[in-house]
Design an enzyme around this catalytic site. Structure first.
Site, PDB file in Angstrom:
ATOM      1  N   GLY A 163       0.654  -1.175  -0.033  1.00 50.84           N
ATOM      2  CA  GLY A 163      -0.073  -0.039  -0.136  1.00 50.84           C
ATOM      3  C   GLY A 163       0.948   1.346  -0.169  1.00 50.84           C
ATOM      4  O   GLY A 163       2.064   1.326  -0.124  1.00 50.84           O
ATOM      5  N   ASP A 174      -1.845 -13.528   2.564  1.00 46.77           N
ATOM      6  CA  ASP A 174      -3.007 -13.226   2.676  1.00 46.77           C
ATOM      7  C   ASP A 174      -3.309 -13.251   4.400  1.00 46.77           C
ATOM      8  O   ASP A 174      -3.371 -14.439   4.860  1.00 46.77           O
ATOM      9  CB  ASP A 174      -4.122 -14.265   2.049  1.00 46.77           C
ATOM     10  CG  ASP A 174      -5.588 -13.733   2.321  1.00 46.77           C
ATOM     11  OD1 ASP A 174      -5.803 -13.141   3.182  1.00 46.77           O
ATOM     12  OD2 ASP A 174      -6.481 -14.517   1.880  1.00 46.77           O
ATOM     13  N   TYR A 183     -14.861   1.883   7.999  1.00 45.70           N
ATOM     14  CA  TYR A 183     -13.510   1.936   8.296  1.00 45.70           C
ATOM     15  C   TYR A 183     -13.129   2.823   9.832  1.00 45.70           C
ATOM     16  O   TYR A 183     -12.465   2.303  10.506  1.00 45.70           O
ATOM     17  CB  TYR A 183     -12.926   3.035   7.141  1.00 45.70           C
ATOM     18  CG  TYR A 183     -11.607   3.225   7.261  1.00 45.70           C
ATOM     19  CD1 TYR A 183     -10.356   2.341   7.388  1.00 45.70           C
ATOM     20  CD2 TYR A 183     -10.843   4.643   7.423  1.00 45.70           C
ATOM     21  CE1 TYR A 183      -9.218   2.750   7.427  1.00 45.70           C
ATOM     22  CE2 TYR A 183      -9.804   5.072   7.458  1.00 45.70           C
ATOM     23  CZ  TYR A 183      -8.652   3.967   7.304  1.00 45.70           C
ATOM     24  OH  TYR A 183      -7.559   4.411   7.720  1.00 45.70           O
ATOM     25  N   LYS A 212     -11.545   1.489  12.932  1.00 51.16           N
ATOM     26  CA  LYS A 212     -10.155   1.786  13.598  1.00 51.16           C
ATOM     27  C   LYS A 212     -10.596   2.313  15.362  1.00 51.16           C
ATOM     28  O   LYS A 212      -9.653   2.027  16.018  1.00 51.16           O
ATOM     29  CB  LYS A 212     -10.072   3.433  13.109  1.00 51.16           C
ATOM     30  CG  LYS A 212      -9.488   3.092  11.653  1.00 51.16           C
ATOM     31  CD  LYS A 212      -8.031   2.137  11.521  1.00 51.16           C
ATOM     32  CE  LYS A 212      -7.682   1.891  10.147  1.00 51.16           C
ATOM     33  NZ  LYS A 212      -6.414   0.815  10.448  1.00 51.16           N
TER      34      LYS A 212
HETATM   35  C1  AKB Z   1      -8.759   7.763   4.384  1.00 51.17           C
HETATM   36  O1  AKB Z   1      -9.029   8.804   3.498  1.00 51.17           O
HETATM   37  O2  AKB Z   1      -9.461   6.758   4.174  1.00 51.17           O
HETATM   38  C2  AKB Z   1      -7.461   7.539   4.840  1.00 51.17           C
HETATM   39  C3  AKB Z   1      -7.648   7.992   6.424  1.00 51.17           C
HETATM   40  C4  AKB Z   1      -7.653   9.356   6.636  1.00 51.17           C
HETATM   41  O3  AKB Z   1      -7.339   7.319   7.105  1.00 51.17           O
HETATM   42  N1  AKB Z   1      -6.594   8.404   4.068  1.00 51.17           N
END
Ligand code: AKB
Length: 313
Positions: A13, A53, A143, A147
């Site tokens: 990445g 993986d 996401y 986190k």
């Molecule tokens: C995103 O935009 O999803 C990432 C982040 C801010 O974690 N770059």
């Protein structure tokens, strides 16, 4: 003394290849193994690389044992925009892989683990300016939810099992060596490529959308500084706020215009606007600065100069 042997997961990445090179310079190319689900691209092919993986827990544990790994940097994840395309998969990948790594660190007694959190762990009712370390966290993207949950798991493994896990809440990371994949802050990378290639860019966020951002050189430095800090200085085991600059699309465009005077930008906000609007505009990273001495080097002007100079080459 036990030799340091590092495994980077998800090294293909945006951050991985630059972090790999940073770690080569400290630990030597033979002691750093990068891994990804995809074949190695670019510089990663020059060092030790394993196809992995991370969702195959047995394969992960096998590799940790076979190579005598002492530190893991777990970077594999679906980001904010791609996560919204398949929320259940984003949850599964981001959470299960972290738990495998934490379990591996506990069972195999690894020295240290690094796992990135993000400004995405904050949400719409978080204070937006100079967002404090400890504050309301109500992420709206899957996401961001992974986190926030991941931060809690990291702290849990530290408190319960003594796993030396360290983490940073990255802002948008900007580099020119590898293309980012699926983030809301990606416009700030793409804009440089389009400015040089076409002298114009259509931005998917509105002109005045301020977001915290960081040049890749600073992100690599912050990560390595945190991982090299003595354990007693790392007082936060969920994740540290970290910051260097904050700007909006109109500002980055006017900075680029100083180098490419006929550059133009247009705005066509899409679904990523709502994501950006739910995130902080700027971050208070004073805990990172006092606890382990974080100092950034790049602001918008220096970063723009450096990126354009290198891309022109
Ligand atoms: C995103 O935009 O999803 C990432 C982040 C801010 O974690 N770059």
């Amino acid at each position: 003394m036990k030799k340091t042997k590092i495994l980077l997961i998800g090294a293909g990445g945006q951050l991985g290849s630059e972090l790999t090179q940073g770690l080569w310079s400290i630990y030597g190319i033979d002691n750093v193994i990068s891994s990804d689900i995809k074949e190695p691209q670019g510089v990663l092919a020059e060092g030790r690389f394993e196809r992995l993986d991370v969702m195959q827990k047995d394969k992960l544990f096998e590799l940790l044992k076979k190579e005598g790994i002492t530190q893991v940097y777990h970077l594999a994840a679906l980001l904010s925009a791609t996560g919204e395309q398949d929320p259940r998969w984003a949850w599964k990948l981001n959470m299960e892989s972290l738990l495998y790594v934490l379990e591996g660190a506990h069972e195999l007694k690894l020295d240290k683990v690094y796992w990135p959190s993000s400004i995405a762990a904050f949400g719409p009712t978080t204070p937006k300016d100079n967002t404090p370390q400890d504050t309301i966290m109500d992420p709206t993207t899957v996401y961001g939810i992974t986190k926030l949950a991941g931060e809690r798991w990291c702290e849990y493994y530290f408190r319960r099992y003594g796993v030396d896990v360290r983490s940073l809440r990255y802002p948008g990371l900007i580099g020119y060596k590898t293309q980012p994949g699926g983030g809301t802050t990606d416009y700030a990378v793409d804009i440089y490529f389009k400015a040089l290639a076409n002298k114009t860019y259509e931005c998917f966020l509105s002109a005045d959308t301020y977001l915290p951002m960081m040049y890749m050189n600073d992100a690599v430095k912050a990560t390595i500084d945190l991982m090299e800090a003595p354990a007693e200085k790392v007082k936060i085991r969920s994740s540290y706020n970290i910051s260097s600059m904050s700007f909006c699309p109109a500002q980055i465009a006017s900075t680029i215009k100083k180098h490419i005077p006929d550059f133009t930008i247009t705005y066509q906000p899409d679904f990523r606007q709502a994501i950006a609007d739910s995130w902080p505009k700027s971050i208070d990273d004073s805990r990172a600065r006092t606890d382990w001495g974080w100092q950034h080097q790049f602001g918008l002007e220096q970063m723009t100069e450096d990126i354009l100079k290198n891309l022109k080459k």
